[in-house]
Design a protein around this motif. Structure first.
Motif, PDB file in Angstrom:
ATOM      1  N   LEU A   3       0.834  -1.208   0.000  1.00 52.79           N
ATOM      2  CA  LEU A   3       0.000   0.000   0.000  1.00 52.79           C
ATOM      3  C   LEU A   3       0.866   1.253   0.000  1.00 52.79           C
ATOM      4  N   ALA A   4       1.900   1.266   0.836  1.00 51.70           N
ATOM      5  CA  ALA A   4       2.789   2.423   0.892  1.00 51.70           C
ATOM      6  C   ALA A   4       3.513   2.630  -0.429  1.00 51.70           C
ATOM      7  N   GLY A   5       3.982   1.533  -1.044  1.00 54.08           N
ATOM      8  CA  GLY A   5       4.659   1.658  -2.333  1.00 54.08           C
ATOM      9  C   GLY A   5       3.760   2.249  -3.402  1.00 54.08           C
ATOM     10  N   VAL A   6       2.499   1.803  -3.451  1.00 52.26           N
ATOM     11  CA  VAL A   6       1.559   2.334  -4.440  1.00 52.26           C
ATOM     12  C   VAL A   6       1.316   3.821  -4.209  1.00 52.26           C
ATOM     13  N   MET A   7       1.117   4.210  -2.955  1.00 54.29           N
ATOM     14  CA  MET A   7       0.846   5.615  -2.666  1.00 54.29           C
ATOM     15  C   MET A   7       2.049   6.505  -2.975  1.00 54.29           C
ATOM     16  N   LEU A   8       3.246   6.017  -2.686  1.00 53.39           N
ATOM     17  CA  LEU A   8       4.443   6.815  -2.976  1.00 53.39           C
ATOM     18  C   LEU A   8       4.629   7.008  -4.478  1.00 53.39           C
ATOM     19  N   VAL A   9       4.355   5.961  -5.256  1.00 51.78           N
ATOM     20  CA  VAL A   9       4.466   6.090  -6.712  1.00 51.78           C
ATOM     21  C   VAL A   9       3.433   7.076  -7.236  1.00 51.78           C
ATOM     22  N   VAL A  10       2.205   6.996  -6.742  1.00 54.51           N
ATOM     23  CA  VAL A  10       1.163   7.927  -7.167  1.00 54.51           C
ATOM     24  C   VAL A  10       1.522   9.356  -6.767  1.00 54.51           C
ATOM     25  N   ALA A  11       2.156   9.505  -5.601  1.00 52.92           N
ATOM     26  CA  ALA A  11       2.523  10.837  -5.119  1.00 52.92           C
ATOM     27  C   ALA A  11       3.690  11.444  -5.879  1.00 52.92           C
ATOM     28  N   GLY A  12       4.418  10.630  -6.655  1.00 53.35           N
ATOM     29  CA  GLY A  12       5.500  11.187  -7.449  1.00 53.35           C
ATOM     30  C   GLY A  12       6.852  10.559  -7.230  1.00 53.35           C
ATOM     31  N   ALA A  13       6.958   9.581  -6.327  1.00 55.73           N
ATOM     32  CA  ALA A  13       8.245   8.921  -6.107  1.00 55.73           C
ATOM     33  C   ALA A  13       8.596   8.068  -7.324  1.00 55.73           C
ATOM     34  N   PRO A  14       9.822   8.153  -7.830  1.00 56.88           N
ATOM     35  CA  PRO A  14      10.199   7.371  -9.020  1.00 56.88           C
ATOM     36  C   PRO A  14      10.304   5.887  -8.702  1.00 56.88           C
ATOM     37  N   LEU A  15       9.976   5.068  -9.691  1.00 53.72           N
ATOM     38  CA  LEU A  15      10.043   3.618  -9.518  1.00 53.72           C
ATOM     39  C   LEU A  15      11.461   3.138  -9.240  1.00 53.72           C
ATOM     40  N   ARG A  16      12.468   3.883  -9.684  1.00 51.00           N
ATOM     41  CA  ARG A  16      13.852   3.430  -9.492  1.00 51.00           C
ATOM     42  C   ARG A  16      14.253   3.419  -8.021  1.00 51.00           C
ATOM     43  N   TRP A  17      13.482   4.123  -7.155  1.00 53.65           N
ATOM     44  CA  TRP A  17      13.731   4.062  -5.724  1.00 53.65           C
ATOM     45  C   TRP A  17      12.764   3.111  -5.028  1.00 53.65           C
ATOM     46  N   VAL A  18      11.522   3.065  -5.487  1.00 50.19           N
ATOM     47  CA  VAL A  18      10.502   2.269  -4.805  1.00 50.19           C
ATOM     48  C   VAL A  18      10.712   0.769  -5.053  1.00 50.19           C
ATOM     49  N   ILE A  19      11.013   0.403  -6.314  1.00 50.17           N
ATOM     50  CA  ILE A  19      11.153  -1.018  -6.641  1.00 50.17           C
ATOM     51  C   ILE A  19      12.320  -1.672  -5.903  1.00 50.17           C
ATOM     52  N   PRO A  20      13.542  -1.082  -5.879  1.00 50.58           N
ATOM     53  CA  PRO A  20      14.623  -1.722  -5.100  1.00 50.58           C
ATOM     54  C   PRO A  20      14.291  -1.867  -3.622  1.00 50.58           C
TER      55      PRO A  20
END
Length: 381
Positions: free
Chosen positions: A162-179
């Motif tokens: 849930l946190a990962g999805v919200m951070l991506v929607v908020a603008g966090a790049p996938l290159r930080w969220v996925i690792p």
């Protein structure tokens, strides 16, 4: 937005009624109306809380986010203290006094949504860099880590997703969220591998037929319940698997009893209601008047939809047992209270949505934070 709000209320009302009916049907042969009465009390409290949150402007909660976050962290810490948290089946997940029990990990779900929405609203430009993403990551890691220590691996994994999805929607790049997600998945996998109980669950999921008399007894009996229901089911109250064959049949595995007594028609009706709720929730998120409301609506919708999908996937043996309840239907006061609170926040966003706002508008704002929109704020419905 009035129609969207009515659809949300209609779907939740039907799910609540179905949950109460199936709860009584699944437990009447063992404890009569005991669980039904307790669930009705929690349902009343949840409706009051949800109605209050729906009536209050959701923007007011921005100033209370860190108070709520601190309170949830405190409760999660108290759960782990011997003599304070209740230890049941080897896990400390509840705070209790007499017959009253509270599960702080359930309350963490709406609070984490509000916290990440605050970061997305107040720190949107910073989330694109590693320096800006470590603060929300730390907040998420603290909550997820405390839940993991209870241990409640299923809820911890769901909160992390849930946190990962919200951070991506908020603008966090996938290159930080996925690792970060991969590192968390590896850590969870290592923990499960060395934990005998959870390792047996994985083996049971992978080889259900071979373990149907041992660790795979519960999911195997759930599959039998679903299969015996056929198209229209055996009839309300006529199920047999609830008579001691499916453990936790009134909580995590109540979907199996729905399939046995109401058949494929009943299970598909539940799936359609959740799909409609998720679809309308995302529509409300896209029509929110500003980023905070959009992230709150998207977070609540993702949380409820993801938890429902995981629960039904576990019951149908598409996933190993996670121990997550089915929102609005499974027995559990804390889960019902948190879910209805989330619905209240969603309705608050819907009541104050901007008719002209859209996903394109918000994405344009995210790409250019200094862009000014000449849209008047709408009045509440």
């Amino acid at each position: 937005m009035r129609v969207a709000a009515l659809v949300v209320v209609f779907c939740v009302a039907l799910l609540l009624v179905a949950g109460l009916v199936m709860l009584y049907s699944s437990s009447m042969s063992q404890v009569g109306s005991y669980y039904l009465v307790r669930q009705l009390c929690w349902c009343g409290a949840g409706l009051l809380l949800g109605g209050f949150l729906a009536g209050v402007d959701y923007l007011r909660w921005r100033r209370w986010v860190w108070v709520l976050y601190g309170l949830v962290v405190l409760l999660l810490v108290l759960v782990l203290v011997p003599g304070v948290g209740l230890k049941i089946n080897g896990a400390r997940r509840w705070l209790g006094l007499g017959d009253f029990r509270l599960q702080p990990s359930e309350l963490a779900k709406p609070v984490l949504v509000l916290t990440l929405a605050w970061f997305g609203d107040q720190r949107a430009r910073c989330l694109a860099s590693l320096r800006g993403i470590w603060k929300p990551g730390l907040c998420v890691g603290l909550v997820v880590g405390l839940v993991f220590l209870e241990p409640d691996v299923g809820t911890a994994v769901m909160l992390a997703v849930l946190a990962g999805v919200m951070l991506v929607v908020a603008g966090a790049p996938l290159r930080w969220v996925i690792p970060a997600g991969l590192c968390g998945a590896v850590a969870a996998g290592l923990y499960v591998w060395q934990d005998p109980v959870r390792a047996r669950r994985l083996v049971a999921w992978w080889a259900l037929e071979e373990t149907k008399l041992d660790s795979g007894f519960q999911p195997y009996q759930a599959m039998l319940a679903l299969g015996s229901g056929g198209w229209t089911g055996l009839g309300l109250g006529n199920g047999r698997q609830k008579l001691g064959f499916v453990p936790e049949h009134y909580t995590d595995f109540i979907f199996a009893i729905i399939g046995e007594e109401l058949g494929l028609v009943g299970t598909l009706a539940v799936v359609v209601l959740f799909m409609a709720l998720v679809g309308v929730g995302l529509w409300i998120a896209l029509r929110a008047r500003e980023p905070f409301g959009m992230l709150v609506a998207a977070g609540v919708t993702t949380w409820i939809g993801l938890q429902a999908a995981i629960n039904m996937a576990v019951v149908t043996s598409l996933l190993p047992n996670k121990g997550l309840p089915l929102p609005f239907i499974s027995y559990g006061g804390s889960s019902l209270l948190a879910a209805l609170a989330g619905v209240g926040l969603l309705l608050s966003v819907a009541r104050r949505a901007a008719p002209q706002a859209s996903a394109r508008t918000w994405l344009r704002r995210r790409r250019n934070p200094f862009l000014e929109e000449k849209e008047p704020l709408p009045e509440a419905l």
